[in-house]
Design a protein around this motif. Sequence first.
Motif, PDB file in Angstrom:
ATOM      1  N   ALA B  53       0.833  -1.261   0.004  1.00 41.45           N
ATOM      2  CA  ALA B  53      -0.032  -0.072  -0.043  1.00 41.45           C
ATOM      3  C   ALA B  53       1.098   0.964   0.059  1.00 41.45           C
ATOM      4  N   VAL B  54       1.896   1.348   0.611  1.00 43.32           N
ATOM      5  CA  VAL B  54       2.936   2.608   0.868  1.00 43.32           C
ATOM      6  C   VAL B  54       3.437   2.669  -0.466  1.00 43.32           C
ATOM      7  N   ALA B  55       4.019   1.530  -1.066  1.00 43.62           N
ATOM      8  CA  ALA B  55       4.744   1.564  -2.344  1.00 43.62           C
ATOM      9  C   ALA B  55       3.871   2.278  -3.442  1.00 43.62           C
ATOM     10  N   GLU B  56       2.525   1.610  -3.338  1.00 41.68           N
ATOM     11  CA  GLU B  56       1.522   2.075  -4.351  1.00 41.68           C
ATOM     12  C   GLU B  56       1.188   3.648  -4.155  1.00 41.68           C
ATOM     13  N   ALA B  57       1.223   4.082  -2.917  1.00 44.79           N
ATOM     14  CA  ALA B  57       0.490   5.397  -2.705  1.00 44.79           C
ATOM     15  C   ALA B  57       1.831   6.248  -2.952  1.00 44.79           C
ATOM     16  N   LYS B  58       3.059   5.868  -2.993  1.00 40.94           N
ATOM     17  CA  LYS B  58       4.194   6.802  -3.129  1.00 40.94           C
ATOM     18  C   LYS B  58       4.068   6.878  -4.793  1.00 40.94           C
ATOM     19  N   ARG B  59       3.476   6.236  -5.333  1.00 41.94           N
ATOM     20  CA  ARG B  59       3.546   6.489  -6.921  1.00 41.94           C
ATOM     21  C   ARG B  59       2.729   7.571  -7.387  1.00 41.94           C
ATOM     22  N   CYS B  60       1.725   8.080  -6.544  1.00 40.95           N
ATOM     23  CA  CYS B  60       0.900   9.369  -6.671  1.00 40.95           C
ATOM     24  C   CYS B  60       1.623  10.490  -6.823  1.00 40.95           C
ATOM     25  N   ILE B  61       1.607  11.479  -7.782  1.00 41.22           N
ATOM     26  CA  ILE B  61       2.675  12.608  -7.967  1.00 41.22           C
ATOM     27  C   ILE B  61       1.830  13.796  -7.143  1.00 41.22           C
ATOM     28  N   GLN B  62       0.717  13.577  -6.411  1.00 41.23           N
ATOM     29  CA  GLN B  62       0.123  14.727  -5.689  1.00 41.23           C
ATOM     30  C   GLN B  62      -0.295  15.602  -6.670  1.00 41.23           C
ATOM     31  N   CYS B  63      -0.600  15.624  -7.699  1.00 38.06           N
ATOM     32  CA  CYS B  63      -1.031  16.865  -8.741  1.00 38.06           C
ATOM     33  C   CYS B  63      -1.659  18.002  -7.882  1.00 38.06           C
ATOM     34  N   LYS B  64      -1.267  19.288  -8.397  1.00 39.01           N
ATOM     35  CA  LYS B  64      -1.775  20.346  -7.692  1.00 39.01           C
ATOM     36  C   LYS B  64      -3.121  20.454  -8.168  1.00 39.01           C
ATOM     37  N   LYS B  65      -3.432  20.128  -9.329  1.00 37.25           N
ATOM     38  CA  LYS B  65      -4.930  20.323  -9.721  1.00 37.25           C
ATOM     39  C   LYS B  65      -5.425  18.746  -9.934  1.00 37.25           C
TER      40      LYS B  65
END
Lengths: 319, 481
Positions: B53-65
């Motif tokens: 889960a942590v590894a997958e969550a780290k893939r998210c680039i946290q888009c500004k929009k």
Amino acid sequence: MRNAAVFFHFTFFILKFNIYINKFLCALCELCSERLRGDFALNKITEKFYLSENVVRMVLEAPEIAKKRKAGQFVVIMTDEKGERIPLTIADSDVEKGTITIIFQIVGKTTTCLAALNAGDNISGVQGPLGNPTEIDNFGTVVCVGGGVGVGVVYPIAVSLRKAGNRVVSIIGARNRDLLILKDEMKNTSDELIVTTDDGSYGFHGFVSGALQDMIDSDEKIDRIFAIGPVPMMQAICDVTRPYKIKTIVSLNPIMVDATGMCGACRVSVKGETKFACVDGPEFDGHEVDFNLLASRLRMYLNEERESMERCRCGRDER
Amino acid sequence: MRKENRWKDAGAEEMKDKKERETIHRQGMPEQDPKLRTRNFDEVPLGYTEEMAVAEAKRCIQCKKPLCIGGCPVDVDIPGFIKLIAEGNFSGAARRLKETNCLPAVCGRVCPQEDQCEKICILGRKGEPVAVGRLERFAADYERESGNITVPEIARSTGKKVAVVGAGPAGLTIAGDLVKLGHEVTIFEALHKAGGVLVYGIPEFRLPKKIVEAEVDYLKKLGVKIITNTVIGRLKTVDELFEEGFGAVFLGVGAGAPVFMHIPGENLSGIYSANEYLTRSNLMKAYRFPEYDTPIVRGKNVAVIGGGNVAMDSVRTALRLGAENAYIIYRRTEVEMPARIEEVHHAGQEGVQFKLLTNPVEYIGDKDGWVKEMKCLRMELGEPDESGRRRPVPIKDSEFVMDVDTVVVAVGTMANPIIPATTPGLETNRWGHVTVKDENCETSRRGVYAGGDIVTGSATVILAMGAGRKAARAIDEYLKS
């Protein structure tokens, strides 16, 4: 004085201890501990007695249903969390006491378990009133035919028809005298009552269809017939009335699951069209019903019903 | 100088993060072996481990929009909860989810994410999108299994009462939303158990019932009252609910009536609607007969008619009930199948046989009225129809017969007429669906709102929840005015 107090405490202790032991033993029993769990709106049984060897009349607390129900409607009952949902016609209700009456024949596991319960016990759910109420009007002379446990279903209809001003002639039948139910109730609500038994142990010797044929032959004018009972009986009544074109209403009791029009288990063929008995019925014009289909669909789970019965431990009811 | 350095460092770190992120692949979902799972009703996907889960969550680039939020019918703060998972704050992630979605453990399992949030995830343009659904499931499961379920703050009581008809996805969502706003909410459910399609329709191996129970319990904790065994329209009408003092009524009764094809022999024994087959197996637990009293036919040659999710659920249930041959009979090709790709894939893995471009035209029974054969026609695809899919056309003289002993008809559902028939002034369209003003789910009756399948016809759990969310806002406004 002190001795008395000690004795009292001792007795009290024994009694209390007994209660705990019982509770403990009861908790061990799979039937209660597991099956009566879950968040159900419980309905209490307030009365139960046997109308005949295998037909039970049961009164249940269900105040809202009691207020709403009309003749011809039914409820779906679940005895416990692991139970089946079975449809049963509401035979009577008491708005003041907030109760409904059901009458059922012991045929399979669910009805055996239901019959094994007593006044004071709870069942896990009653859903209703379901189905369309009987079309009640002042038709003139009506004949209410009930066979076996079907008398319990035709009874509330007869009551309503009488209230609406009809001349009510009732024909009720059973295999033998001991299996006859609601004879007095039917007598009180009918202008005329004819009783038949297949073996001649009481009343007219023969079938209800024979008694009806005699009545038709005597040239009595009949405006409408309500016939409720086993499938062959309803079919026989319809065969009798068809040539005379007397409108004959039957109440069908196919296998149901949800009973709200969702699953289609109860589909029947009426005038060549598929209908759901739970929402389109349960009453239909008998001359349009495909009884053979109804009978074969009712046999769908015979093997499973047998298997279920063999496992059932509820049959030990003492009467 | 120092300032410049700091910028440089931050930049370097970001670069390092990005590098690391790019080396992580979308985490696969561990699953029960197909050979084993066709013999049980246990859940097929097993869920992520914490590391995954942590590894997958780290893939998210946290888009500004973030685009993903726009793809979610209930506006879940997707980057927000994923960030919390990446940081190891799993309970926090669950709480964040529950701010907008009261059924995250359900949605994480049954939402078609590939058509929603994951479809527009920016990572999906070049590679694979973030596995939003699997992460949602992980966070919700983590919270439930930890037993540490927090109840959010409930607004002060408004003294207004709302009746919700139907305890399915739409009803549960609106109940959760309205109770948080301080209204008194009562759900009336026709069956003996709350959950709607989540308990009677979706099988255990796709959505374990204990999860639905936990989500329903959570709503009860919030103060929602649930009354079962109550058919509105029979025991009480909508008008009587108003007389009892409810200020507004929400209809979320679903599209509960089965559609049959009206071909000869369809009423033979052994032929089920998908609704009946699944209700017996799921709600009544017939797969555990005779421990549970409700029986179900355990066919050897089972044909399921249809190509949607319900058809896949039915055919996979048939396999688990011991079918030797379980067929999907579908009149178009796999491309046009409305079922989720994942479901079709799972069914294939488990040994379901797909008879595509095939349509039944008649059922033939034995002397006892039991189905024994099914007459079918082969089809080919013609011009596109109004749904945009190519219309199946029968091929001349292509008739053939298949041996079957059980048939499940899964060709759709229609609206249940009980409520419209007993509610004067409630408008419906020609299919019997309740008509609403688009934006706020308001019906033609004042104070009566509707959402979910009773409005749209058979759709998805999440769309029904989206409608519940919209209606909650509208009812809140209505009660305040």
